[in-house]
Design a protein around this motif. Structure first.
Motif, mmCIF file in Angstrom:
data_model
loop_
_atom_site.group_PDB
_atom_site.id
_atom_site.type_symbol
_atom_site.label_atom_id
_atom_site.label_comp_id
_atom_site.label_asym_id
_atom_site.label_seq_id
_atom_site.Cartn_x
_atom_site.Cartn_y
_atom_site.Cartn_z
ATOM 1 N N CYS A 126 0.706 -1.112 -0.207
ATOM 2 C CA CYS A 126 0.305 0.083 0.350
ATOM 3 C C CYS A 126 0.741 0.918 -0.010
ATOM 4 N N VAL A 127 0.328 2.522 0.498
ATOM 5 C CA VAL A 127 0.656 3.762 -0.037
ATOM 6 C C VAL A 127 0.373 4.741 1.263
ATOM 7 N N GLN A 128 0.998 5.524 1.886
ATOM 8 C CA GLN A 128 0.987 6.316 2.964
ATOM 9 C C GLN A 128 1.354 7.642 2.828
ATOM 10 N N GLY A 129 0.336 8.898 3.398
ATOM 11 C CA GLY A 129 0.696 9.931 3.124
ATOM 12 C C GLY A 129 2.333 10.206 3.699
ATOM 13 N N GLU A 130 2.927 11.280 4.376
ATOM 14 C CA GLU A 130 4.069 11.374 4.973
ATOM 15 C C GLU A 130 4.418 10.441 6.234
ATOM 16 N N PRO A 131 5.085 9.952 6.292
ATOM 17 C CA PRO A 131 5.766 8.719 8.029
ATOM 18 C C PRO A 131 5.690 9.589 8.678
ATOM 19 N N SER A 132 5.383 9.616 9.651
ATOM 20 C CA SER A 132 5.167 10.082 11.047
ATOM 21 C C SER A 132 6.336 9.334 12.108
ATOM 22 N N SER A 133 6.684 8.143 11.999
ATOM 23 C CA SER A 133 7.843 6.943 12.581
ATOM 24 C C SER A 133 9.237 7.067 11.960
#
Length: 223
Positions: A126-133
């Motif tokens: 899948c794809v995600q928005g800007e990572p925060s981890s």
């Protein structure tokens, strides 16, 4: 000596003998000529083999250890393209090459994503928005439509994958360094505190320089 008329009749009775070039021309006329299809250019698509199952359409794929085969991409894997259909292990699979496809591409969201957001590889293709981890990710494009939740298929413009390294919040702070105090004759405790602050600052600096040792995007978390 054989009379002229008899020689003519003998030669006329012999089967016609063609020059070898005639036979070669006839042979080539019957055989199709194949170009080398293993090399060249592709119009955004290639056909590969699924090394493991793709459970849904429009999932990111990464290169398998076996040439010509792909697997669903993980969050820290570098993708090569978008698989356009489901596939069992061993099935042929059409793959849209990232950054090469002449048209927009459908991808599968791992969660809510706003239109216009940059897209990064996420778990299970899948794809995600800007990572925060903190971690290593790959930028793959930009969302043209929004996703309201996991499993939504959204339209995207893709790019050649670019590595992103997200670093944890730095351990050192300006306030902590400014809070250090020293007497005219520094105590051992004050020296130890300074050494700890320097070591923490050096650790944060080395984390950044280590991430930048190869061409990459770097993001430093603030919380």
């Amino acid at each position: 000596m054989i009379p002229t008329l008899l020689r003519f009749r003998v030669l006329s009775a012999l089967p016609a003998v063609r020059h070898p070039s005639h036979r070669l021309s006839a042979l080539h006329a019957r055989r199709p000529v194949f170009a080398n299809v293993a090399q060249g250019t592709h119009a955004g698509y290639i056909t590969v083999t699924a090394a493991s199952a793709f459970s849904g359409k429009y999932l990111l794929a990464k290169a398998d250890a076996t040439a010509g085969e792909v697997d669903p991409c993980g969050a820290s894997d570098c993708p090569v393209g978008v698989a356009t259909d489901e596939a069992a292990a061993g099935d042929p699979l059409a793959l849209k090459i990232l950054g090469v496809s002449p048209q927009s591409v459908l991808v599968t969201a791992s969660g809510a994503i706003a239109a216009g957001a940059y897209l990064y590889a996420a778990a299970s293709g899948c794809v995600q928005g800007e990572p925060s981890s903190a971690g290593t990710y790959y930028l793959v494009g930009r969302a043209l439509t929004a996703a309201t939740g996991a499993g939504d298929q959204i339209e995207a413009e893709t790019c050649v994958p670019v590595k992103l390294i997200v670093l944890a919040k730095p351990s050192s702070t300006v306030a902590a360094i400014n809070a250090l105090t020293f007497s005219s004759t520094p105590t051992q405790a004050q020296v130890d505190a300074l050494q700890n602050a320097v070591a923490t600052l050096a650790g944060d600096f080395l984390a950044v320089t280590g991430a930048a040792s190869t061409p990459t995007l770097i993001k430093v978390l603030t919380s």
